[in-house]
Design a protein around this motif. Sequence first.
Motif, PDB file in Angstrom:
ATOM      1  N   HIS A  76      -2.991   0.526  10.952  1.00 22.56           N
ATOM      2  CA  HIS A  76      -3.467  -0.588  10.137  1.00 22.56           C
ATOM      3  C   HIS A  76      -4.268  -0.124   8.925  1.00 22.56           C
ATOM      4  O   HIS A  76      -4.788  -0.948   8.174  1.00 22.56           O
ATOM      5  CB  HIS A  76      -4.324  -1.539  10.980  1.00 22.56           C
ATOM      6  CG  HIS A  76      -3.522  -2.414  11.895  1.00 22.56           C
ATOM      7  ND1 HIS A  76      -3.018  -1.953  13.092  1.00 22.56           N
ATOM      8  CD2 HIS A  76      -3.112  -3.710  11.788  1.00 22.56           C
ATOM      9  CE1 HIS A  76      -2.342  -2.920  13.694  1.00 22.56           C
ATOM     10  NE2 HIS A  76      -2.384  -3.994  12.918  1.00 22.56           N
ATOM     11  N   SER A  77      -4.368   1.175   8.734  1.00 25.25           N
ATOM     12  CA  SER A  77      -5.170   1.712   7.628  1.00 25.25           C
ATOM     13  C   SER A  77      -4.406   1.784   6.311  1.00 25.25           C
ATOM     14  O   SER A  77      -4.993   2.027   5.263  1.00 25.25           O
ATOM     15  CB  SER A  77      -5.664   3.117   7.984  1.00 25.25           C
ATOM     16  OG  SER A  77      -4.564   4.043   8.006  1.00 25.25           O
ATOM     17  N   GLY A  78      -3.093   1.616   6.381  1.00 20.01           N
ATOM     18  CA  GLY A  78      -2.272   1.795   5.197  1.00 20.01           C
ATOM     19  C   GLY A  78      -1.774   3.215   5.020  1.00 20.01           C
ATOM     20  O   GLY A  78      -1.086   3.524   4.043  1.00 20.01           O
ATOM     21  N   TYR A  79      -2.101   4.076   5.945  1.00 17.06           N
ATOM     22  CA  TYR A  79      -1.676   5.476   5.886  1.00 17.06           C
ATOM     23  C   TYR A  79      -0.151   5.559   5.926  1.00 17.06           C
ATOM     24  O   TYR A  79       0.498   4.902   6.739  1.00 17.06           O
ATOM     25  CB  TYR A  79      -2.276   6.229   7.075  1.00 17.06           C
ATOM     26  CG  TYR A  79      -1.774   7.646   7.254  1.00 17.06           C
ATOM     27  CD1 TYR A  79      -2.054   8.623   6.311  1.00 17.06           C
ATOM     28  CD2 TYR A  79      -1.043   8.003   8.380  1.00 17.06           C
ATOM     29  CE1 TYR A  79      -1.600   9.925   6.483  1.00 17.06           C
ATOM     30  CE2 TYR A  79      -0.592   9.292   8.565  1.00 17.06           C
ATOM     31  CZ  TYR A  79      -0.867  10.258   7.616  1.00 17.06           C
ATOM     32  OH  TYR A  79      -0.425  11.541   7.784  1.00 17.06           O
ATOM     33  N   GLN A  80       0.418   6.380   5.030  1.00 18.85           N
ATOM     34  CA  GLN A  80       1.865   6.456   4.895  1.00 18.85           C
ATOM     35  C   GLN A  80       2.442   7.821   5.293  1.00 18.85           C
ATOM     36  O   GLN A  80       3.633   8.064   5.123  1.00 18.85           O
ATOM     37  CB  GLN A  80       2.268   6.138   3.450  1.00 18.85           C
ATOM     38  CG  GLN A  80       1.871   4.728   3.025  1.00 18.85           C
ATOM     39  CD  GLN A  80       2.215   4.443   1.573  1.00 18.85           C
ATOM     40  OE1 GLN A  80       2.856   5.239   0.893  1.00 18.85           O
ATOM     41  NE2 GLN A  80       1.782   3.281   1.083  1.00 18.85           N
ATOM     42  N   GLY A  81       1.614   8.705   5.813  1.00 21.23           N
ATOM     43  CA  GLY A  81       2.103  10.026   6.192  1.00 21.23           C
ATOM     44  C   GLY A  81       2.532  10.091   7.650  1.00 21.23           C
ATOM     45  O   GLY A  81       2.658   9.072   8.339  1.00 21.23           O
ATOM     46  N   ASN A  82       2.754  11.299   8.125  1.00 21.48           N
ATOM     47  CA  ASN A  82       3.128  11.525   9.520  1.00 21.48           C
ATOM     48  C   ASN A  82       1.882  11.493  10.409  1.00 21.48           C
ATOM     49  O   ASN A  82       0.770  11.755   9.959  1.00 21.48           O
ATOM     50  CB  ASN A  82       3.815  12.887   9.657  1.00 21.48           C
ATOM     51  CG  ASN A  82       5.028  13.011   8.747  1.00 21.48           C
ATOM     52  OD1 ASN A  82       5.915  12.173   8.782  1.00 21.48           O
ATOM     53  ND2 ASN A  82       5.054  14.049   7.923  1.00 21.48           N
ATOM     54  N   ALA A  83       2.094  11.198  11.693  1.00 21.54           N
ATOM     55  CA  ALA A  83       0.984  11.168  12.643  1.00 21.54           C
ATOM     56  C   ALA A  83       1.503  11.467  14.043  1.00 21.54           C
ATOM     57  O   ALA A  83       2.662  11.194  14.364  1.00 21.54           O
ATOM     58  CB  ALA A  83       0.274   9.811  12.627  1.00 21.54           C
ATOM     59  N   ASP A  84       0.641  12.033  14.856  1.00 21.72           N
ATOM     60  CA  ASP A  84       0.928  12.219  16.271  1.00 21.72           C
ATOM     61  C   ASP A  84      -0.379  12.071  17.031  1.00 21.72           C
ATOM     62  O   ASP A  84      -1.467  12.212  16.460  1.00 21.72           O
ATOM     63  CB  ASP A  84       1.564  13.580  16.547  1.00 21.72           C
ATOM     64  CG  ASP A  84       2.424  13.557  17.815  1.00 21.72           C
ATOM     65  OD1 ASP A  84       2.318  12.577  18.579  1.00 21.72           O
ATOM     66  OD2 ASP A  84       3.172  14.518  18.041  1.00 21.72           O
ATOM     67  N   TYR A  85      -0.274  11.807  18.352  1.00 23.49           N
ATOM     68  CA  TYR A  85      -1.451  11.410  19.118  1.00 23.49           C
ATOM     69  C   TYR A  85      -1.470  12.105  20.468  1.00 23.49           C
ATOM     70  O   TYR A  85      -0.437  12.292  21.111  1.00 23.49           O
ATOM     71  CB  TYR A  85      -1.441   9.882  19.329  1.00 23.49           C
ATOM     72  CG  TYR A  85      -1.340   9.111  18.034  1.00 23.49           C
ATOM     73  CD1 TYR A  85      -2.469   8.784  17.312  1.00 23.49           C
ATOM     74  CD2 TYR A  85      -0.092   8.753  17.521  1.00 23.49           C
ATOM     75  CE1 TYR A  85      -2.376   8.087  16.120  1.00 23.49           C
ATOM     76  CE2 TYR A  85       0.018   8.059  16.318  1.00 23.49           C
ATOM     77  CZ  TYR A  85      -1.136   7.736  15.617  1.00 23.49           C
ATOM     78  OH  TYR A  85      -1.042   7.070  14.431  1.00 23.49           O
ATOM     79  N   TRP A  86      -2.675  12.484  20.886  1.00 24.94           N
ATOM     80  CA  TRP A  86      -2.830  12.992  22.247  1.00 24.94           C
ATOM     81  C   TRP A  86      -3.254  11.836  23.155  1.00 24.94           C
ATOM     82  O   TRP A  86      -3.744  10.813  22.679  1.00 24.94           O
ATOM     83  CB  TRP A  86      -3.825  14.153  22.291  1.00 24.94           C
ATOM     84  CG  TRP A  86      -5.199  13.866  21.753  1.00 24.94           C
ATOM     85  CD1 TRP A  86      -6.223  13.224  22.373  1.00 24.94           C
ATOM     86  CD2 TRP A  86      -5.698  14.244  20.453  1.00 24.94           C
ATOM     87  NE1 TRP A  86      -7.333  13.171  21.571  1.00 24.94           N
ATOM     88  CE2 TRP A  86      -7.046  13.794  20.379  1.00 24.94           C
ATOM     89  CE3 TRP A  86      -5.166  14.925  19.362  1.00 24.94           C
ATOM     90  CZ2 TRP A  86      -7.839  14.000  19.257  1.00 24.94           C
ATOM     91  CZ3 TRP A  86      -5.954  15.131  18.249  1.00 24.94           C
ATOM     92  CH2 TRP A  86      -7.268  14.671  18.202  1.00 24.94           C
ATOM     93  N   PRO A  87      -3.067  11.967  24.472  1.00 27.44           N
ATOM     94  CA  PRO A  87      -3.276  10.846  25.396  1.00 27.44           C
ATOM     95  C   PRO A  87      -4.735  10.385  25.458  1.00 27.44           C
ATOM     96  O   PRO A  87      -5.666  11.174  25.276  1.00 27.44           O
ATOM     97  CB  PRO A  87      -2.840  11.402  26.757  1.00 27.44           C
ATOM     98  CG  PRO A  87      -1.983  12.579  26.439  1.00 27.44           C
ATOM     99  CD  PRO A  87      -2.513  13.157  25.166  1.00 27.44           C
ATOM    100  N   ILE A  88      -4.906   9.087  25.710  1.00 25.11           N
ATOM    101  CA  ILE A  88      -6.249   8.550  25.950  1.00 25.11           C
ATOM    102  C   ILE A  88      -6.800   9.153  27.238  1.00 25.11           C
ATOM    103  O   ILE A  88      -6.087   9.297  28.224  1.00 25.11           O
ATOM    104  CB  ILE A  88      -6.188   7.013  26.081  1.00 25.11           C
ATOM    105  CG1 ILE A  88      -5.716   6.386  24.766  1.00 25.11           C
ATOM    106  CG2 ILE A  88      -7.544   6.438  26.476  1.00 25.11           C
ATOM    107  CD1 ILE A  88      -5.512   4.889  24.852  1.00 25.11           C
ATOM    108  N   GLY A  89      -8.094   9.506  27.228  1.00 26.68           N
ATOM    109  CA  GLY A  89      -8.713  10.058  28.426  1.00 26.68           C
ATOM    110  C   GLY A  89      -8.094  11.373  28.838  1.00 26.68           C
ATOM    111  O   GLY A  89      -7.941  11.649  30.032  1.00 26.68           O
ATOM    112  N   ASP A  90      -7.722  12.175  27.867  1.00 28.70           N
ATOM    113  CA  ASP A  90      -7.040  13.447  28.115  1.00 28.70           C
ATOM    114  C   ASP A  90      -7.925  14.372  28.954  1.00 28.70           C
ATOM    115  O   ASP A  90      -8.868  14.979  28.457  1.00 28.70           O
ATOM    116  CB  ASP A  90      -6.690  14.078  26.777  1.00 28.70           C
ATOM    117  CG  ASP A  90      -5.908  15.359  26.899  1.00 28.70           C
ATOM    118  OD1 ASP A  90      -5.368  15.609  27.983  1.00 28.70           O
ATOM    119  OD2 ASP A  90      -5.851  16.104  25.917  1.00 28.70           O
ATOM    120  N   VAL A  91      -7.635  14.464  30.249  1.00 32.19           N
ATOM    121  CA  VAL A  91      -8.442  15.272  31.162  1.00 32.19           C
ATOM    122  C   VAL A  91      -8.174  16.751  30.898  1.00 32.19           C
ATOM    123  O   VAL A  91      -7.041  17.213  30.954  1.00 32.19           O
ATOM    124  CB  VAL A  91      -8.122  14.937  32.637  1.00 32.19           C
ATOM    125  CG1 VAL A  91      -8.944  15.814  33.563  1.00 32.19           C
ATOM    126  CG2 VAL A  91      -8.385  13.460  32.900  1.00 32.19           C
TER     127      VAL A  91
END
Length: 385
Positions: A76-91
């Motif tokens: 929702h930021s308007g960012y137009q580049g690539n992105a990847d995410y690590w898991p929530i609560g990454d133990v």
Amino acid sequence: MAPLTINPVQQRAERVARHLQEARADVLIAGSATAIAYVAGVNIRPFTAPGTLLVLEASGTLRLLASEADRTAVEHSGYQGNADYWPIGDVGGSGRQAVLAMYLGTFGAGSRVALEGEATQVHGPALAAILSQAESVDAAPILDAAARIKDDEELRLLREAANLADIAYTAVVDRMTPELRAYEIVRNVDRSLRSAGGGDAWSPLEHSAGVTRASHFPKNSLVTLLGRVPETGVLDPGQPLPFALYPLSRLYTGAAGTTIVFEQPSASLKSAADALSAATEAAIAAVAPGVRADEVYAAYKRGLQGAVAPERLDPVIGYSVGTGVGRPLLSAGSNDVLEPGMALSIRTAANLDGGPGIAFQSTVLVTGSGHERLNIVPQRLIHLY
């Protein structure tokens, strides 16, 4: 045919990529709110999880690496580049390690990596392991060089941010009474800023260059208040109250501040405040293209006329500003030469006995013929009694 729309954020990323190439670096890895806002146009200050990284290759390829908890904020930021995410609560950080390794693992022996210090605050061991064969260099000079001169769009945003700071300054002064608590002052300012189109803020404590003596910055506050009791937010009407405001306007920073007194100031306090105010004005008047930073500082010292002992003064009176506070620029030992398009936050402060001291703050642009003062509010002691 419709004219091509130029994306100013993309232009800034390309500017940084060119400086990466000039430094013979293959990739830049940054973690500060200032750098990510500048290069990617994303404000990570309100993100849920720490450790968001920006990865910019010299080719111009841009990627954000963040927690899954902040995916919606990125989208929702308007960012137009690539992105990847690590898991929530990454133990144990195994998921995060895998994401970092996927995009940084190719930078091995023979690679030159520009690494920002803030990137290692959360990911230090992981980055050290992944980039063990690469040559690391400091990313700060590359980012500073790219952001040193502001383009027309940046100058427009800085003017908007300075206007918000002036609105907030007026809200503090107009509504300030000594019985108010810190949270009540912040609430008043917040309402004024939101009405004016703002509502988010940055903190001068985000970067070591912005740390000042005895700073009290309430979490998520829009106002830095000195001279209060931190536990209760109670103001002491017998002490001067320095304050500063740091609103954001579309990721660019505003900054304005002064000092309030609720009672007749002592002769020594009035003398010091008058001298600091005059010295602040002298420093601003000295800003012009071709002038060295230490010459601006010398004008400031002459304006003081010896009224405040040197050991009571902050040694740096000016920082570069843009999407956040930059490196120190105006000091006695700086040989930086001012250029048109540079933006400076001039902040003068004196530490006095038995109290929080006095401070003034304003934002100035270096122009082709001199300077433009962005804040119109006064840089002097404000009497509210």
